[in-house]
Motif scaffolding. Sequence first.
Motif, PDB file in Angstrom:
ATOM      1  N   LYS A 180       0.839  -1.207   0.000  1.00  0.00           N
ATOM      2  CA  LYS A 180       0.000   0.000   0.000  1.00  0.00           C
ATOM      3  C   LYS A 180       0.873   1.256   0.000  1.00  0.00           C
ATOM      4  O   LYS A 180       0.583   2.236  -0.696  1.00  0.00           O
ATOM      5  N   LYS A 181       1.961   1.215   0.753  1.00  0.00           N
ATOM      6  CA  LYS A 181       2.868   2.358   0.826  1.00  0.00           C
ATOM      7  C   LYS A 181       3.569   2.586  -0.507  1.00  0.00           C
ATOM      8  O   LYS A 181       3.675   3.727  -0.981  1.00  0.00           O
ATOM      9  N   LYS A 182       4.076   1.526  -1.126  1.00  0.00           N
ATOM     10  CA  LYS A 182       4.784   1.655  -2.395  1.00  0.00           C
ATOM     11  C   LYS A 182       3.857   2.090  -3.519  1.00  0.00           C
ATOM     12  O   LYS A 182       4.290   2.731  -4.476  1.00  0.00           O
ATOM     13  N   ARG A 183       2.571   1.731  -3.419  1.00  0.00           N
ATOM     14  CA  ARG A 183       1.621   2.094  -4.468  1.00  0.00           C
ATOM     15  C   ARG A 183       1.391   3.603  -4.534  1.00  0.00           C
ATOM     16  O   ARG A 183       0.959   4.136  -5.566  1.00  0.00           O
ATOM     17  N   LYS A 184       1.685   4.315  -3.460  1.00  0.00           N
ATOM     18  CA  LYS A 184       1.480   5.760  -3.430  1.00  0.00           C
ATOM     19  C   LYS A 184       2.505   6.508  -4.283  1.00  0.00           C
ATOM     20  O   LYS A 184       2.327   7.679  -4.576  1.00  0.00           O
ATOM     21  N   ARG A 185       3.589   5.823  -4.657  1.00  0.00           N
ATOM     22  CA  ARG A 185       4.635   6.488  -5.433  1.00  0.00           C
ATOM     23  C   ARG A 185       4.092   7.042  -6.747  1.00  0.00           C
ATOM     24  O   ARG A 185       4.416   8.160  -7.145  1.00  0.00           O
ATOM     25  N   ILE A 186       3.260   6.265  -7.443  1.00  0.00           N
ATOM     26  CA  ILE A 186       2.748   6.729  -8.743  1.00  0.00           C
ATOM     27  C   ILE A 186       1.766   7.879  -8.559  1.00  0.00           C
ATOM     28  O   ILE A 186       1.670   8.771  -9.398  1.00  0.00           O
ATOM     29  N   GLU A 187       1.039   7.906  -7.432  1.00  0.00           N
ATOM     30  CA  GLU A 187       0.136   9.017  -7.152  1.00  0.00           C
ATOM     31  C   GLU A 187       0.927  10.301  -6.932  1.00  0.00           C
ATOM     32  O   GLU A 187       0.501  11.387  -7.351  1.00  0.00           O
ATOM     33  N   THR A 188       2.087  10.178  -6.284  1.00  0.00           N
ATOM     34  CA  THR A 188       2.963  11.343  -6.098  1.00  0.00           C
ATOM     35  C   THR A 188       3.489  11.845  -7.436  1.00  0.00           C
ATOM     36  O   THR A 188       3.554  13.059  -7.683  1.00  0.00           O
ATOM     37  N   LEU A 189       3.859  10.916  -8.315  1.00  0.00           N
ATOM     38  CA  LEU A 189       4.341  11.301  -9.643  1.00  0.00           C
ATOM     39  C   LEU A 189       3.260  12.021 -10.435  1.00  0.00           C
ATOM     40  O   LEU A 189       3.531  13.026 -11.107  1.00  0.00           O
ATOM     41  N   PHE A 190       2.033  11.527 -10.371  1.00  0.00           N
ATOM     42  CA  PHE A 190       0.928  12.185 -11.059  1.00  0.00           C
ATOM     43  C   PHE A 190       0.727  13.601 -10.519  1.00  0.00           C
ATOM     44  O   PHE A 190       0.445  14.536 -11.278  1.00  0.00           O
ATOM     45  N   SER A 191       0.876  13.769  -9.207  1.00  0.00           N
ATOM     46  CA  SER A 191       0.741  15.098  -8.605  1.00  0.00           C
ATOM     47  C   SER A 191       1.840  16.031  -9.102  1.00  0.00           C
ATOM     48  O   SER A 191       1.593  17.215  -9.365  1.00  0.00           O
ATOM     49  N   GLN A 192       3.059  15.509  -9.232  1.00  0.00           N
ATOM     50  CA  GLN A 192       4.164  16.322  -9.747  1.00  0.00           C
ATOM     51  C   GLN A 192       3.947  16.708 -11.208  1.00  0.00           C
ATOM     52  O   GLN A 192       4.274  17.819 -11.631  1.00  0.00           O
ATOM     53  N   LEU A 193       3.381  15.784 -11.982  1.00  0.00           N
ATOM     54  CA  LEU A 193       3.073  16.095 -13.379  1.00  0.00           C
ATOM     55  C   LEU A 193       2.019  17.190 -13.474  1.00  0.00           C
ATOM     56  O   LEU A 193       2.071  18.031 -14.371  1.00  0.00           O
ATOM     57  N   CYS A 194       1.064  17.180 -12.559  1.00  0.00           N
ATOM     58  CA  CYS A 194       0.006  18.194 -12.572  1.00  0.00           C
ATOM     59  C   CYS A 194       0.530  19.536 -12.073  1.00  0.00           C
ATOM     60  O   CYS A 194       0.152  20.590 -12.594  1.00  0.00           O
ATOM     61  N   ASP A 195       1.401  19.505 -11.076  1.00  0.00           N
ATOM     62  CA  ASP A 195       1.887  20.733 -10.449  1.00  0.00           C
ATOM     63  C   ASP A 195       2.977  21.403 -11.285  1.00  0.00           C
ATOM     64  O   ASP A 195       2.778  22.488 -11.842  1.00  0.00           O
ATOM     65  N   GLN A 196       4.131  20.769 -11.382  1.00  0.00           N
ATOM     66  CA  GLN A 196       5.274  21.393 -12.065  1.00  0.00           C
ATOM     67  C   GLN A 196       5.161  21.346 -13.585  1.00  0.00           C
ATOM     68  O   GLN A 196       5.500  22.319 -14.273  1.00  0.00           O
ATOM     69  N   PHE A 197       4.679  20.220 -14.120  1.00  0.00           N
ATOM     70  CA  PHE A 197       4.650  20.054 -15.579  1.00  0.00           C
ATOM     71  C   PHE A 197       3.290  20.376 -16.192  1.00  0.00           C
ATOM     72  O   PHE A 197       3.135  20.296 -17.409  1.00  0.00           O
ATOM     73  N   MET A 198       2.308  20.708 -15.370  1.00  0.00           N
ATOM     74  CA  MET A 198       0.991  21.180 -15.824  1.00  0.00           C
ATOM     75  C   MET A 198       0.395  20.290 -16.913  1.00  0.00           C
ATOM     76  O   MET A 198      -0.021  20.761 -17.971  1.00  0.00           O
ATOM     77  N   ILE A 199       0.368  18.988 -16.640  1.00  0.00           N
ATOM     78  CA  ILE A 199      -0.063  18.026 -17.648  1.00  0.00           C
ATOM     79  C   ILE A 199      -1.552  18.154 -17.973  1.00  0.00           C
ATOM     80  O   ILE A 199      -1.998  17.745 -19.047  1.00  0.00           O
ATOM     81  N   ARG A 200      -2.316  18.718 -17.059  1.00  0.00           N
ATOM     82  CA  ARG A 200      -3.761  18.857 -17.296  1.00  0.00           C
ATOM     83  C   ARG A 200      -4.134  20.142 -18.023  1.00  0.00           C
ATOM     84  O   ARG A 200      -5.287  20.356 -18.345  1.00  0.00           O
ATOM     85  N   ARG A 201      -3.162  21.009 -18.272  1.00  0.00           N
ATOM     86  CA  ARG A 201      -3.430  22.222 -19.039  1.00  0.00           C
ATOM     87  C   ARG A 201      -3.197  21.917 -20.506  1.00  0.00           C
ATOM     88  O   ARG A 201      -2.097  21.567 -20.916  1.00  0.00           O
ATOM     89  N   ASN A 202      -4.214  22.070 -21.317  1.00  0.00           N
ATOM     90  CA  ASN A 202      -4.126  21.650 -22.721  1.00  0.00           C
ATOM     91  C   ASN A 202      -4.263  22.838 -23.673  1.00  0.00           C
ATOM     92  O   ASN A 202      -5.226  23.591 -23.607  1.00  0.00           O
ATOM     93  N   TYR A 203      -3.252  22.998 -24.550  1.00  0.00           N
ATOM     94  CA  TYR A 203      -3.312  24.003 -25.609  1.00  0.00           C
ATOM     95  C   TYR A 203      -3.345  23.350 -26.993  1.00  0.00           C
ATOM     96  O   TYR A 203      -3.395  24.050 -28.003  1.00  0.00           O
ATOM     97  N   ALA A 204      -3.302  22.029 -27.051  1.00  0.00           N
ATOM     98  CA  ALA A 204      -3.261  21.329 -28.339  1.00  0.00           C
ATOM     99  C   ALA A 204      -4.633  21.365 -29.011  1.00  0.00           C
ATOM    100  O   ALA A 204      -5.677  21.378 -28.355  1.00  0.00           O
TER     101      ALA A 204
END
Length: 292
Positions: A228-252
């Motif tokens: 359960k603890k290790k499974r949270k790693r991908i959730e953290t990565l998704f949060s980083q993609l949303c925060d720093q890399f703004m993956i949910r902001r779409n201009y395409a």
Amino acid sequence: MNNFETNYNKILKVLKGITNKEQFLRQNRQPKLKDIELIAINLTSEYLSFDSECQLFRILPEFLKHKIKRSVYNRRKRKLFFAIDFLRNEICEKLIEFENYFVVDSMPLEVVKLSRSNSSKICKEDFFSAPNRGFCASQNMHFYGYKIHAVCSVEGVFKSFDISKASVHDIHYLKDLKNQFSDCVILGDKGYLSADYQLDLFESKRIKLEVPMRKNQDNYKKQAYIFKKKRKRIETLFSQLCDQFMIRRNYAKTFDGFKTRILSKLTALTLIQYINKFIFNRNINNLKINIV
């Protein structure tokens, strides 16, 4: 992090250390800006959170700006999708060479708001790649767009990813894993719970799918805390993609542009992890950090 030229030179140097190729496209006339340089510009802009090409060309150094026009940059970037993916895979293999524990999960990628979905023309050039409506159980929301399905190592390096319509259930992504993984353990949430899929993965490729059981199931057994603890790693990565890399902001406006943007953000994230590990010998998941 704001000095574009310094960060660009650093990223270009790292890319040249990964591959000897500088040109990936076959062109009759040799362009002023090499393909590897264009990819370096793209990844630098993602690392510095410049997700708007208009903003990018405002701050682009003069020695790069005179080599390529904005419209040409956009077209060549889409054509270089395969080259960016090749570089991401090369970096990934160096980061997780002996890894055999992975985590699978998905995240919604909204293209437009539901109220505009009927009138929107974004990414609708082909039926098979057009977005549609879906539901995200973890966020308890309906949305219009796509899903990104991804597998990462327990250390936090994306090994594989795919983009599907929003209505596609997470469990169908497991079919693709048989062609990419073998002799490993994959951790998932309850959305991947299926005795048939678990048995098929194990018998075909010796993949053990670890999924927590529902409490109303027969022979219920609580999953080990470490999973359960290790499974949270991908959730953290998704949060980083949303925060720093703004993956949910779409201009395409097209699906080719959309998938190239998603791949660029994932590649930039993986590249920063590579720099952290092999150049600075620090925690690979410290992404908001200087690389120069």
